[in-house]
Design a protein around this motif. Structure first.
Motif: not given
Length: 111
Positions: A22, A25-26, A28-30, A32, A39, A66
């Motif tokens: 979790f 995922q959080e 890598f969600k933002t 860029n 990763k 990011s």
């Protein structure tokens, strides 16, 4: 294209807990700026891999996740300042600890 030696070795059975998955995922969600190999390195570290592929950089490795801008209120309360915000993931191969943090830099030449 040559691959770093870490990817040519047989894979160990590493797995992430539900909480780690979790968190990843959080994170890598933002993200860029992070590449696929980065990763993979981050996920491997979170799962317990302690083989440092960048030993020449020392035990602590930072990966930029990011980059974006934020408008933050000025200290005097008058208006706002546009800041460049870098989010980074830091892995310490010596201690096995990892953290995410943000670095704020004032934007220059903003019209």
């Amino acid at each position: 294209v040559t691959q770093p030696p870490a990817q040519q070795q047989p894979k160990k059975n590493l797995s992430l807990t539900r909480e780690q998955m979790f968190a990843a995922q959080e994170m890598f969600k933002t993200a860029n700026k992070v590449t696929r190999p980065e990763k993979t390195l981050i996920l491997g570290f979170m799962a317990g891999s302690r083989e440092n592929p960048c030993q020449e950089q020392g035990d602590v490795i930072q990966i930029k996740l990011s980059e974006h801008t934020e408008d933050l209120p000025k200290a005097d309360g008058q208006g706002s300042t546009t800041m460049l915000v870098d989010t980074a993931f830091e892995m310490n191969y010596g201690t096995g600890q990892w953290t995410c943090f943000k670095k704020y830099k004032p934007m220059t030449n903003v019209s």
